[in-house]
Design a protein around this motif. Structure first.
Motif, PDB file in Angstrom:
ATOM      1  N   GLU A 181       9.451   4.090  -2.059  1.00 27.57           N
ATOM      2  CA  GLU A 181       8.839   5.412  -2.235  1.00 27.57           C
ATOM      3  C   GLU A 181       8.442   5.631  -3.689  1.00 27.57           C
ATOM      4  O   GLU A 181       9.251   5.436  -4.597  1.00 27.57           O
ATOM      5  CB  GLU A 181       9.816   6.510  -1.795  1.00 27.57           C
ATOM      6  N   ALA A 182       7.187   6.011  -3.887  1.00 22.41           N
ATOM      7  CA  ALA A 182       6.708   6.416  -5.205  1.00 22.41           C
ATOM      8  C   ALA A 182       6.761   7.936  -5.292  1.00 22.41           C
ATOM      9  O   ALA A 182       6.545   8.631  -4.291  1.00 22.41           O
ATOM     10  CB  ALA A 182       5.280   5.920  -5.415  1.00 22.41           C
ATOM     11  N   LYS A 183       7.043   8.436  -6.477  1.00 27.62           N
ATOM     12  CA  LYS A 183       7.147   9.891  -6.667  1.00 27.62           C
ATOM     13  C   LYS A 183       6.373  10.290  -7.911  1.00 27.62           C
ATOM     14  O   LYS A 183       6.330   9.553  -8.891  1.00 27.62           O
ATOM     15  CB  LYS A 183       8.616  10.310  -6.830  1.00 27.62           C
ATOM     16  N   LYS A 184       5.763  11.463  -7.847  1.00 23.76           N
ATOM     17  CA  LYS A 184       5.037  11.976  -9.006  1.00 23.76           C
ATOM     18  C   LYS A 184       5.130  13.493  -9.014  1.00 23.76           C
ATOM     19  O   LYS A 184       4.893  14.141  -7.987  1.00 23.76           O
ATOM     20  CB  LYS A 184       3.571  11.534  -8.973  1.00 23.76           C
ATOM     21  N   LEU A 185       5.505  14.056 -10.144  1.00 23.32           N
ATOM     22  CA  LEU A 185       5.539  15.499 -10.296  1.00 23.32           C
ATOM     23  C   LEU A 185       4.123  15.990 -10.573  1.00 23.32           C
ATOM     24  O   LEU A 185       3.487  15.548 -11.536  1.00 23.32           O
ATOM     25  CB  LEU A 185       6.479  15.882 -11.450  1.00 23.32           C
ATOM     26  N   MET A 186       3.622  16.879  -9.709  1.00 23.31           N
ATOM     27  CA  MET A 186       2.232  17.331  -9.807  1.00 23.31           C
ATOM     28  C   MET A 186       2.146  18.846  -9.701  1.00 23.31           C
ATOM     29  O   MET A 186       2.834  19.457  -8.880  1.00 23.31           O
ATOM     30  CB  MET A 186       1.375  16.743  -8.671  1.00 23.31           C
ATOM     31  N   GLY A 187       1.274  19.421 -10.528  1.00 20.78           N
ATOM     32  CA  GLY A 187       0.822  20.769 -10.268  1.00 20.78           C
ATOM     33  C   GLY A 187      -0.324  20.704  -9.269  1.00 20.78           C
ATOM     34  O   GLY A 187      -0.844  19.617  -8.972  1.00 20.78           O
ATOM     35  N   LEU A 188      -0.737  21.844  -8.770  1.00 18.97           N
ATOM     36  CA  LEU A 188      -1.802  21.839  -7.766  1.00 18.97           C
ATOM     37  C   LEU A 188      -3.088  21.233  -8.310  1.00 18.97           C
ATOM     38  O   LEU A 188      -3.777  20.489  -7.607  1.00 18.97           O
ATOM     39  CB  LEU A 188      -2.059  23.265  -7.251  1.00 18.97           C
ATOM     40  N   ASP A 189      -3.436  21.524  -9.562  1.00 14.55           N
ATOM     41  CA  ASP A 189      -4.674  20.989 -10.126  1.00 14.55           C
ATOM     42  C   ASP A 189      -4.674  19.462 -10.127  1.00 14.55           C
ATOM     43  O   ASP A 189      -5.687  18.825  -9.800  1.00 14.55           O
ATOM     44  CB  ASP A 189      -4.893  21.514 -11.550  1.00 14.55           C
ATOM     45  N   VAL A 190      -3.538  18.874 -10.511  1.00 12.30           N
ATOM     46  CA  VAL A 190      -3.452  17.406 -10.526  1.00 12.30           C
ATOM     47  C   VAL A 190      -3.491  16.864  -9.103  1.00 12.30           C
ATOM     48  O   VAL A 190      -4.136  15.844  -8.829  1.00 12.30           O
ATOM     49  CB  VAL A 190      -2.174  16.953 -11.251  1.00 12.30           C
ATOM     50  N   TYR A 191      -2.832  17.543  -8.182  1.00  9.82           N
ATOM     51  CA  TYR A 191      -2.832  17.146  -6.773  1.00  9.82           C
ATOM     52  C   TYR A 191      -4.263  17.134  -6.229  1.00  9.82           C
ATOM     53  O   TYR A 191      -4.670  16.183  -5.536  1.00  9.82           O
ATOM     54  CB  TYR A 191      -1.961  18.123  -6.001  1.00  9.82           C
ATOM     55  N   LEU A 192      -5.041  18.153  -6.540  1.00  6.50           N
ATOM     56  CA  LEU A 192      -6.430  18.205  -6.075  1.00  6.50           C
ATOM     57  C   LEU A 192      -7.278  17.146  -6.769  1.00  6.50           C
ATOM     58  O   LEU A 192      -8.190  16.574  -6.165  1.00  6.50           O
ATOM     59  CB  LEU A 192      -7.012  19.600  -6.328  1.00  6.50           C
ATOM     60  N   THR A 193      -6.960  16.855  -8.034  1.00 11.40           N
ATOM     61  CA  THR A 193      -7.680  15.802  -8.744  1.00 11.40           C
ATOM     62  C   THR A 193      -7.383  14.449  -8.116  1.00 11.40           C
ATOM     63  O   THR A 193      -8.264  13.569  -8.055  1.00 11.40           O
ATOM     64  CB  THR A 193      -7.297  15.793 -10.230  1.00 11.40           C
ATOM     65  N   TYR A 194      -6.158  14.262  -7.640  1.00 11.87           N
ATOM     66  CA  TYR A 194      -5.821  13.034  -6.908  1.00 11.87           C
ATOM     67  C   TYR A 194      -6.749  12.877  -5.694  1.00 11.87           C
ATOM     68  O   TYR A 194      -7.289  11.793  -5.448  1.00 11.87           O
ATOM     69  CB  TYR A 194      -4.357  13.068  -6.466  1.00 11.87           C
ATOM     70  N   ILE A 195      -6.955  13.953  -4.943  1.00 13.94           N
ATOM     71  CA  ILE A 195      -7.845  13.888  -3.780  1.00 13.94           C
ATOM     72  C   ILE A 195      -9.272  13.548  -4.220  1.00 13.94           C
ATOM     73  O   ILE A 195      -9.964  12.753  -3.577  1.00 13.94           O
ATOM     74  CB  ILE A 195      -7.805  15.212  -2.997  1.00 13.94           C
ATOM     75  N   LYS A 222       5.316  20.350  -8.287  1.00 10.92           N
ATOM     76  CA  LYS A 222       6.132  19.956  -7.144  1.00 10.92           C
ATOM     77  C   LYS A 222       6.257  18.442  -7.115  1.00 10.92           C
ATOM     78  O   LYS A 222       5.356  17.718  -7.583  1.00 10.92           O
ATOM     79  CB  LYS A 222       5.513  20.463  -5.837  1.00 10.92           C
ATOM     80  N   LEU A 223       7.361  17.975  -6.553  1.00  9.74           N
ATOM     81  CA  LEU A 223       7.560  16.539  -6.403  1.00  9.74           C
ATOM     82  C   LEU A 223       6.752  16.051  -5.207  1.00  9.74           C
ATOM     83  O   LEU A 223       6.972  16.492  -4.079  1.00  9.74           O
ATOM     84  CB  LEU A 223       9.038  16.216  -6.203  1.00  9.74           C
ATOM     85  N   VAL A 224       5.801  15.154  -5.477  1.00 12.98           N
ATOM     86  CA  VAL A 224       4.948  14.593  -4.422  1.00 12.98           C
ATOM     87  C   VAL A 224       5.435  13.177  -4.134  1.00 12.98           C
ATOM     88  O   VAL A 224       5.599  12.367  -5.051  1.00 12.98           O
ATOM     89  CB  VAL A 224       3.476  14.596  -4.847  1.00 12.98           C
ATOM     90  N   ARG A 225       5.681  12.882  -2.873  1.00 13.27           N
ATOM     91  CA  ARG A 225       6.204  11.588  -2.457  1.00 13.27           C
ATOM     92  C   ARG A 225       5.116  10.773  -1.757  1.00 13.27           C
ATOM     93  O   ARG A 225       4.382  11.301  -0.929  1.00 13.27           O
ATOM     94  CB  ARG A 225       7.400  11.780  -1.513  1.00 13.27           C
ATOM     95  N   CYS A 262       0.857  -1.182   0.000  1.00 12.34           N
ATOM     96  CA  CYS A 262       0.000   0.000   0.000  1.00 12.34           C
ATOM     97  C   CYS A 262       0.892   1.231   0.000  1.00 12.34           C
ATOM     98  O   CYS A 262       2.095   1.134   0.232  1.00 12.34           O
ATOM     99  CB  CYS A 262      -0.924   0.025   1.221  1.00 12.34           C
ATOM    100  N   TYR A 263       0.315   2.367  -0.304  1.00 12.19           N
ATOM    101  CA  TYR A 263       1.054   3.614  -0.089  1.00 12.19           C
ATOM    102  C   TYR A 263       0.219   4.512   0.808  1.00 12.19           C
ATOM    103  O   TYR A 263      -1.017   4.452   0.811  1.00 12.19           O
ATOM    104  CB  TYR A 263       1.432   4.315  -1.395  1.00 12.19           C
ATOM    105  N   THR A 264       0.911   5.299   1.601  1.00 16.09           N
ATOM    106  CA  THR A 264       0.229   6.192   2.532  1.00 16.09           C
ATOM    107  C   THR A 264       0.198   7.605   1.962  1.00 16.09           C
ATOM    108  O   THR A 264       0.562   7.829   0.813  1.00 16.09           O
ATOM    109  CB  THR A 264       0.882   6.122   3.919  1.00 16.09           C
ATOM    110  N   MET A 265      -0.229   8.565   2.752  1.00 16.48           N
ATOM    111  CA  MET A 265      -0.618   9.865   2.229  1.00 16.48           C
ATOM    112  C   MET A 265       0.543  10.668   1.631  1.00 16.48           C
ATOM    113  O   MET A 265       1.692  10.511   2.038  1.00 16.48           O
ATOM    114  CB  MET A 265      -1.311  10.664   3.334  1.00 16.48           C
ATOM    115  N   PRO A 266       0.224  11.511   0.651  1.00 14.62           N
ATOM    116  CA  PRO A 266       1.273  12.241  -0.070  1.00 14.62           C
ATOM    117  C   PRO A 266       2.009  13.229   0.818  1.00 14.62           C
ATOM    118  O   PRO A 266       1.443  13.799   1.742  1.00 14.62           O
ATOM    119  CB  PRO A 266       0.486  12.968  -1.167  1.00 14.62           C
ATOM    120  N   GLN A 267       3.260  13.420   0.484  1.00 14.17           N
ATOM    121  CA  GLN A 267       4.104  14.378   1.205  1.00 14.17           C
ATOM    122  C   GLN A 267       4.685  15.367   0.188  1.00 14.17           C
ATOM    123  O   GLN A 267       5.308  14.958  -0.791  1.00 14.17           O
ATOM    124  CB  GLN A 267       5.230  13.645   1.933  1.00 14.17           C
TER     125      GLN A 267
END
Length: 263
Positions: free
Chosen positions: A197-211, A248-251, A137-142
């Motif tokens: 650790e998984a990493k993904k480069l996200m803008g804020l819009d993509v980060y909010l879409t993840y939520i 931003k790099l989201v971990r 599993c993966y836990t919450m983004p950092q």
């Protein structure tokens, strides 16, 4: 459980992080044969895509036809829509004969399963004595302190919408409490969890879409609760900086349990 992800299947594909290559290399290093893998709860095929680069053939199954519709097509991956439970006869007919699977993998899904029934199937299909089961599993983004502070305030308001609660708790404790009746694989003296650790480069819009791709977000909406209110989005925008335009790099911390059949 599959219905929880049908509505946001497209969002799931767009925003979920890819798992690190090191995770799959580690798992593959514990299986002497690389002929057949069964990826259970494959969803949109994120893990199956990486597994197929190492194993000759992959059978990838999920109870959600909507998720499977978005999975990448490769000649050595066979996708199959299953019910949430299968008989041994169905397992033999639709998945693989007894004792022929080198590795069973489950990415971010085993906490939803009927574990005794699933583990019976795992014991039946795995090669003896070297077949391996790997679940993670993966836990919450950092992101950073500012963004993470806003995130955890918002997440605290989502807790009552995660269902079932016991499944969410298993993820939150990094699969430490997961019932995992398997023995350590060669070279290890425990079954984990082990950290990647998984990493993904996200803008804020993509980060909010993840939520918005969360099952909890969708359930909250159905109950008339908008977790990402205009006020919360503005808090995220201020924390993100530059009006949210800079990526931003989201971990995402990844937690692996891995083992082999005991007898």
């Amino acid at each position: 459980m599959a219905n929880l992800y049908n509505k946001q299947a497209e969002l799931y594909v767009e925003t979920r992080p890819s798992y690190p290559p090191e995770l799959f290399e580690f798992i593959a290093s514990k299986t002497p044969n690389h002929d057949l893998a069964w990826d259970v709860g494959t969803g949109s095929g994120q893990a199956a895509l990486s597994i197929a680069k190492i194993y000759k053939n992959v059978i990838a199954t999920d109870a959600s036809a909507e998720q499977l519709a978005h999975a990448p097509k490769l000649p050595n991956i066979r996708y199959h829509h299953t019910l949430s439970t299968m008989t041994i006869d169905e397992l033999a007919h639709d998945i693989a004969p007894k004792g022929t699977v080198d590795v069973v993998t489950v990415a971010m899904a085993v906490h939803w399963f009927d574990l005794p029934a699933f583990y019976q199937q795992v014991n039946w299909v795995l090669r003896k004595p070297h077949g391996v089961i790997a679940v993670w599993c993966y836990t919450m983004p950092q992101v950073n302190d500012s963004v993470d502070t806003v995130f955890w305030h918002m997440y605290s308001n989502s807790v009552s919408f995660w269902a079932p609660t016991h499944a969410r708790k298993m993820v939150e404790d990094e699969y430490k409490s997961l019932d995992f009746p398997f023995g350590p694989v060669k070279g290890l003296d425990h079954t984990g969890p082990m950290k990647f650790e998984a990493k993904k480069l996200m803008g804020l819009d993509v980060y909010l879409t993840y939520i918005r791709s969360w099952s909890a977000y969708q359930l909250a909406l159905e109950k008339g609760v908008e977790l990402l209110s205009e006020e919360v989005i503005e808090d995220f925008r201020r924390a993100w900086g530059e009006d949210g335009s800079s990526p931003k790099l989201v971990r995402f911390p990844v937690h692996l349990r891995i083992g082999k059949v005991v007898n």
